[in-house]
Structure formats: structure tokens, C-alpha cells
Design an enzyme around this catalytic site. Structure first.
Site, PDB file in Angstrom:
ATOM      1  CG  HIS A   1      -1.501  13.682 -25.642  1.00  0.00           C
ATOM      2  ND1 HIS A   1      -2.069  13.363 -24.322  1.00  0.00           N
ATOM      3  CD2 HIS A   1      -1.018  14.900 -25.531  1.00  0.00           C
ATOM      4  CE1 HIS A   1      -1.720  14.086 -23.362  1.00  0.00           C
ATOM      5  NE2 HIS A   1      -1.197  14.993 -24.169  1.00  0.00           N
TER       6      HIS A   1
ATOM      7  NE  ARG B   1      -1.790  -1.901   3.618  1.00  0.00           N
ATOM      8  CZ  ARG B   1      -2.234  -2.409   4.897  1.00  0.00           C
ATOM      9  NH1 ARG B   1      -3.476  -2.188   5.098  1.00  0.00           N
ATOM     10  NH2 ARG B   1      -1.305  -2.880   5.572  1.00  0.00           N
TER      11      ARG B   1
ATOM     12  CB  CYS C   1      -0.379  14.951 -16.431  1.00  0.00           C
ATOM     13  SG  CYS C   1      -0.595  16.661 -17.336  1.00  0.00           S
TER      14      CYS C   1
ATOM     15  CB  ALA D   1      -0.416  22.211 -25.575  1.00  0.00           C
TER      16      ALA D   1
ATOM     17  CG  ASP E   1       3.309  16.921 -24.088  1.00  0.00           C
ATOM     18  OD1 ASP E   1       3.751  16.269 -25.142  1.00  0.00           O
ATOM     19  OD2 ASP E   1       3.547  18.109 -23.731  1.00  0.00           O
TER      20      ASP E   1
END
EC number: 2.1.1.45
Length: 295
Positions: free
Chosen positions: A238, A148, A167, A294, A195
Site C-alpha cells: 500500500h 527450517r 509488519c 501513519a 508501506d
């Protein structure tokens, strides 16, 4: 010449996204090429996974991680170290939401790591809460078999108050049985949004470094902990369309041997490190590739 197969797996994934990924609209308006659900794995025992097919901003990796570890969410603290990778997020966050003062990123990674569950008021306040990092270190030392040991940055209560919701969301640490008098610490990172151009190379190095640091501070006089593996699960994978030219160049490069890392500060306090304590050896990358972040 030996091929760096570990970096090659990253390049292969780049190629897959570039040539097989589906076209999608996205939050930024730039557009992306996407695949879903991929995994990379790096051996931390003899080398350090800092990509060589482009120069990675090592100082930024180290200073950002130490800033997270400190629990800070104040972008000016990072700026004082010469690292400005969060500045555009801070400016956009302040302009769009104006929840906190201009240098305040909200309850992002560092706050969640060190003060989970506390009510966030601002970056200048003192907090208690759950110190996930220290709990993991204590567990490694006392119950290394525990399953854990999780470091959680995702917090639905706080996500809307962050300059950017996490992210890289969840890191799970695992300690091996004792082999030749030592145990190995491995890390499995789940990243919801990957990304591939700018973020992932940074994230690989950051969590590899975090694994090294936690292993270092968790070692005792009777129990040596060393880095094992870093497993990186990427969910939404992506490439932004304005990165395609640079990444097409990157996949044409033959990866070189990874560098090695030495921690020269022998202290066992996770809050007592500086960037000078981490010595990168034999890093021989190709030139950097320019890519716009971005927003």
C-alpha cells in the site's frame, strides 16, 4: 548508462500501486492505494540494496537492527543512539493502552527473535525463551541443508500487547551447496503489511544487513558463508494517500548504482557489533523525500 534494474523493480511496483491500486480505507484514517501479493529480489553478492532514488536513513537502519538483535524493546535505548523512528508508536501505545511504562513498546521484534515463548512482563526484565537467532546460526554451521531456519516475529499470544504487531513477520534463511569453497546464505522475508513509501525501503536494507551479519558470524575457519539473495514477498502492498506526491517524484528519478557494504569487525559474536562496524561505500542517493508516518 547502466540502469539499476533491482531498484527499478521497486519503482515499477510503486508505479503499479499508484496507478492501478484500489482505493481503500485503513486503520489510520488516511486512506491508501492497494495491491495484493508482490515480490522483489535483490542480489547481495556484489552490492547492497540501499535505495538511491531517495536518501535512506542508514544510521536508523543499522541502529534499529542492532537494537532488535539485542532483544531490547525499550525505545529509550534506541533514542540514545540518536534514532527516534519508534517514538510516535511508543507515545500512541502508551496513551491508548497504558500496559507498560512509557518507553516500553511491548514484546515486539527483538523480544520475539531472542526470547520467543516467554511471558512478557516489561522491557527491564531478564528473559529466557527460544533464541531464534542463535538457533539459526548454529544450524547454518552444523546442518546447512536444513529447511527450517525460520525467524518468526509474529506471535498471536503477544500481538495485542505490542505497540505495533509485526509488519515483517517471517524470515526464512537458506544455505547453498558449497561453490568454489564457500556457501551462500539467502533470506526470504514475508511482510504482511508493506508501506511502500517509508517502510519497505527500510525493510529491504534491514534484512539485507541481517543476512550479511548472519553470514559473517556463521562463517568458521573451515566454512566461509557469504550473502546470496534477498527475496522480499509483500502481501498487503500500500501507499498512503499523503505520500502520493513524494512517491510520484520518486518514480521520476533514474536509479543509480547501489553501494557496497563492508563489515570491518571480524568478531563472530552477533551481540558484539556497533554501527561503526558497517562501512557503506559509494552511496550516492538523490535527496530525501519528506513523508509523514501513519499511526
Amino acid at each position: 548508462m547502466d540502469i539499476n534494474n533491482e531498484e527499478k523493480q521497486y519503482l515499477n511496483l510503486l508505479e503499479k500501486v499508484l496507478f492501478q491500486g484500489e482505493d481503500r480505507d485503513d486503520r489510520t484514517g488516511i486512506g491508501t492505494k492497494n495491491v495484493f501479493g508482490e515480490q522483489l529480489k535483490f542480489n547481495l553478492r556484489t552490492s547492497f540494496p540501499l535505495l538511491t532514488t531517495k536518501k535512506v536513513f542508514w544510521k536508523g537502519v543499522v541502529e534499529e537492527l542492532l537494537w532488535f538483535i539485542s532483544g531490547s524493546t525499550d525505545v529509550s535505548v534506541l533514542n540514545q543512539k540518536g534514532v527516534k523512528i519508534w517514538n510516535k508508536n511508543a507515545e500512541s501505545f502508551y496513551t491508548q493502552q497504558n500496559l507498560f511504562k512509557k518507553n516500553d513498546l511491548g514484546p515486539i521484534y527483538g523480544f520475539q527473535w531472542r526470547h520467543y515463548g516467554e511471558n512478557y512482563i516489561g522491557c527491564d526484565n531478564k528473559y529466557g525463551g527460544i533464541d531464534q537467532l542463535k538457533n539459526i546460526i548454529t544450524t547454518i554451521q552444523n546442518e546447512p541443508w536444513d529447511r527450517r531456519m525460520i525467524l518468526l516475529a509474529w506471535n498471536p499470544k503477544d500481538n495485542s500487547k505490542m505497540a505495533l504487531p509485526p509488519c515483517h513477520c517471517i524470515a526464512h534463511f537458506d544455505v547453498s551447496s558449497k561453490i568454489n569453497g564457500k556457501r551462500e546464505l539467502s533470506c526470504h522475508l514475508f511482510q504482511r503489511s508493506a508501506d511502500m513509501g517509508l517502510g519497505v525501503p527500510f525493510n529491504i536494507a534491514s534484512y539485507a544487513l541481517l543476512t550479511h551479519i548472519i553470514a559473517h558470524v556463521s562463517s568458521t575457519n573451515t566454512e566461509l558463508i557469504v550473502p546470496g539473495d534477498f527475496v522480499h514477498t509483500l502481501s498487503n502492498v500500500h501507499i498512503y494517500k499523503n505520500h502520493i506526491k513524494a512517491l510520484t517524484e520518486q518514480i521520476s528519478r533514474i536509479p543509480r548504482k547501489f553501494p557496497t557494504l563492508e563489515i570491518i569487525n571480524k568478531n563472530k559474536n552477533i551481540d558484539a557489533f556497533s554501527s561503526k562496524d558497517f562501512v557503506l561505500k559509494d552511496y550516492n542517493p538523490y535527496p530525501a523525500l519528506e513523508m509523514e508516518m501513519a499511526l
